[in-house]
Design an enzyme around this catalytic site. Structure first.
Site, PDB file in Angstrom:
ATOM      1  N   SER A  29       0.831  -1.164  -0.063  1.00 55.26           N
ATOM      2  CA  SER A  29       0.012  -0.002   0.048  1.00 55.26           C
ATOM      3  C   SER A  29       0.728   1.063  -0.021  1.00 55.26           C
ATOM      4  CB  SER A  29      -0.719  -0.020   1.172  1.00 55.26           C
ATOM      5  OG  SER A  29      -1.873  -0.594   1.103  1.00 55.26           O
ATOM      6  N   HIS A  60      -3.202   0.589  -5.378  1.00 53.02           N
ATOM      7  CA  HIS A  60      -2.331  -0.459  -5.861  1.00 53.02           C
ATOM      8  C   HIS A  60      -2.277  -0.602  -7.486  1.00 53.02           C
ATOM      9  CE1 HIS A  60      -1.905  -2.848  -1.818  1.00 53.02           C
ATOM     10  NE2 HIS A  60      -2.966  -2.121  -1.736  1.00 53.02           N
ATOM     11  N   HIS A  82      -5.171  -9.585  -2.057  1.00 53.60           N
ATOM     12  CA  HIS A  82      -5.494  -9.733  -0.772  1.00 53.60           C
ATOM     13  C   HIS A  82      -6.672 -10.581  -0.753  1.00 53.60           C
ATOM     14  CE1 HIS A  82      -3.588  -5.599  -1.100  1.00 53.60           C
ATOM     15  NE2 HIS A  82      -3.140  -5.798   0.037  1.00 53.60           N
ATOM     16  N   TYR A  84      -8.992 -10.228   1.559  1.00 54.25           N
ATOM     17  CA  TYR A  84     -10.213  -9.521   1.615  1.00 54.25           C
ATOM     18  C   TYR A  84     -10.910  -8.961   0.342  1.00 54.25           C
ATOM     19  CZ  TYR A  84      -7.524  -5.204   0.939  1.00 54.25           C
ATOM     20  OH  TYR A  84      -6.605  -4.310   0.565  1.00 54.25           O
ATOM     21  N   GLU A  85     -10.067  -8.935  -0.668  1.00 49.52           N
ATOM     22  CA  GLU A  85     -10.895  -8.765  -2.209  1.00 49.52           C
ATOM     23  C   GLU A  85     -11.583  -9.689  -2.589  1.00 49.52           C
ATOM     24  OE1 GLU A  85      -7.693  -6.978  -4.909  1.00 49.52           O
ATOM     25  OE2 GLU A  85      -6.293  -7.449  -3.593  1.00 49.52           O
ATOM     26  N   ALA A 112       2.136  -1.832   4.552  1.00 53.00           N
ATOM     27  CA  ALA A 112       1.629  -0.839   5.642  1.00 53.00           C
ATOM     28  C   ALA A 112       0.770  -1.473   6.640  1.00 53.00           C
ATOM     29  CB  ALA A 112       0.535   0.169   4.907  1.00 53.00           C
ATOM     30  N   MET A 209      -2.890  -6.561   6.593  1.00 50.82           N
ATOM     31  CA  MET A 209      -3.958  -7.642   5.764  1.00 50.82           C
ATOM     32  C   MET A 209      -3.064  -8.555   5.019  1.00 50.82           C
ATOM     33  SD  MET A 209      -7.035  -4.958   5.416  1.00 50.82           S
ATOM     34  CE  MET A 209      -7.394  -3.830   6.686  1.00 50.82           C
ATOM     35  N   SER A 210      -1.925  -8.453   4.962  1.00 56.83           N
ATOM     36  CA  SER A 210      -1.178  -9.009   3.777  1.00 56.83           C
ATOM     37  C   SER A 210       0.104  -9.955   4.240  1.00 56.83           C
ATOM     38  CB  SER A 210      -0.950  -8.012   2.663  1.00 56.83           C
ATOM     39  OG  SER A 210       0.220  -7.212   3.508  1.00 56.83           O
ATOM     40  N   ASN A 233      -0.418   3.889  11.281  1.00 59.31           N
ATOM     41  CA  ASN A 233      -1.560   4.217  12.126  1.00 59.31           C
ATOM     42  C   ASN A 233      -1.092   3.772  13.424  1.00 59.31           C
ATOM     43  OD1 ASN A 233      -2.370   2.232  10.400  1.00 59.31           O
ATOM     44  ND2 ASN A 233      -3.776   1.750  12.267  1.00 59.31           N
ATOM     45  N   HIS A 243      -7.919   4.826   4.880  1.00 58.72           N
ATOM     46  CA  HIS A 243      -7.213   4.428   3.858  1.00 58.72           C
ATOM     47  C   HIS A 243      -6.176   5.450   3.182  1.00 58.72           C
ATOM     48  CE1 HIS A 243      -5.477   1.518   0.845  1.00 58.72           C
ATOM     49  NE2 HIS A 243      -6.034   2.249  -0.076  1.00 58.72           N
TER      50      HIS A 243
HETATM   51  N1  HPA Z   1      -4.946  -2.832  10.564  1.00 56.28           N
HETATM   52  C1  HPA Z   1      -4.833  -3.640   9.686  1.00 56.28           C
HETATM   53  N2  HPA Z   1      -4.267  -3.225   8.625  1.00 56.28           N
HETATM   54  C2  HPA Z   1      -3.663  -2.108   8.367  1.00 56.28           C
HETATM   55  C3  HPA Z   1      -3.675  -1.299   9.391  1.00 56.28           C
HETATM   56  C4  HPA Z   1      -4.213  -1.624  10.475  1.00 56.28           C
HETATM   57  O1  HPA Z   1      -4.695  -0.938  11.480  1.00 56.28           O
HETATM   58  N3  HPA Z   1      -2.918  -0.126   9.159  1.00 56.28           N
HETATM   59  C5  HPA Z   1      -2.518  -0.408   7.768  1.00 56.28           C
HETATM   60  N4  HPA Z   1      -2.912  -1.561   7.450  1.00 56.28           N
END
Ligand code: HPA
Length: 270
Positions: A29, A60, A82, A84-85, A112, A209-210, A233, A243
């Site tokens: 990301s 992406h 991913h 989740y896609e 990320a 998530m990856s 974050n 995002h």
């Molecule tokens: N959680 C899950 N995936 C992420 C996060 C998060 O806080 N930040 C960036 N990708």
């Protein structure tokens, strides 16, 4: 599946004639920016590659790059797939099996991630030393795809030699490099505050998530693996992440990430 992998690898070999990358990079990301540093010789959109899934996430770009970086031939994924896609993790990791057929020996993966370790700051880089897999779909489930074993040990998934090389590079350039455990969650929601706290209790330092399915498959192909997270974050402070925020922070950190990857590649002996 093996037939499809071989078909795709053969197709790519024909497209990238003469190119024999031993290193593959996954740009996560926002980190698509890093591709500007690569001397790209050939660029192929995922949608044009036979049997490849197509990335659907904004931020992406979804293309495969063949080029030179850090004095070596590399293949890079700008954008990844991913769970989740809607894909299975077998589908999201398809490119890794293809890389193996292309002769890739080393995988450098970036992502990320939300910080769970309260000592981390937004914008920090964290080298992944181990992982916790919470994605409810295992990429190696089903018929075993050679050459990897049925029961793959993961105790040495993240190469100690690449981790110490990264640490030396950070010292040389005087930037902070964290290390820690990456937890892969299914997404696509970010976590609730209660979940962030729970995952911290489980021992994770960062959450995303990856990456984990790709590392598992790369290890199954006996590749040497390195993973790094940009902390975008802080899950221990707030659960109101967007995002855009994640992409902006990753963009800011891209130059440091790029320097680290470049020097890692320069120094990797394969
Ligand atoms: N959680 C899950 N995936 C992420 C996060 C998060 O806080 N930040 C960036 N990708």
């Amino acid at each position: 599946m093996l037939d499809k992998i071989k078909e795709t690898a053969l197709w790519l070999k024909t497209q990238a004639k003469g190119f024999e990358p031993k290193i593959a990079i996954i740009l996560g990301s926002g980190l698509g920016n890093l591709e500007k540093e690569i001397n790209v010789k050939l660029e192929i959109a995922y949608k044009d590659i036979p049997n490849f899934p197509v990335s659907t996430v904004e931020g992406h770009a979804g293309k495969l790059l063949f080029g030179n970086f850090g004095g070596k031939e590399i293949v890079a994924m700008s954008g990844r797939f991913h769970y989740y896609e809607g894909y299975s993790t077998k589908e999201t990791t398809f490119p890794i099996y293809v890389f193996y057929q292309l002769g890739v020996k080393v995988l450098l993966a970036s992502n990320a991630a939300g910080g769970l370790n309260p000592g981390f700051r937004i914008g920090d880089l964290m080298v992944i030393t181990d992982h916790i897999n919470m994605i409810p779909d295992h990429p190696l489930r089903g018929k075993n795809i050679p050459p990897g074993p049925r029961f793959l040990p993961l105790g040495d998934a993240y190469s100690p030699r690449l981790i110490s090389l990264a640490e030396r590079i950070a010292v040389k350039h005087d930037f902070t490099l964290r290390d820690g455990i990456y937890l892969a969650d299914s997404g696509p929601t970010y976590e609730t505050m209660a979940e962030y706290r729970m995952y911290r209790l489980l021992g994770a330092d960062a959450i995303g998530m990856s990456t984990v399915p790709e590392i598992i498959v790369a290890r199954h192909c006996d590749m040497e693996c390195f993973g790094i997270s940009v902390i975008t974050n802080s899950g221990y402070k707030s659960a109101l992440v967007t995002h855009e925020e994640v992409k902006d922070t990753a963009d800011d950190v891209a130059p440091r990430m790029s320097l680290l990857f470049k020097e890692l590649i320069e120094n990797i002996e394969i």
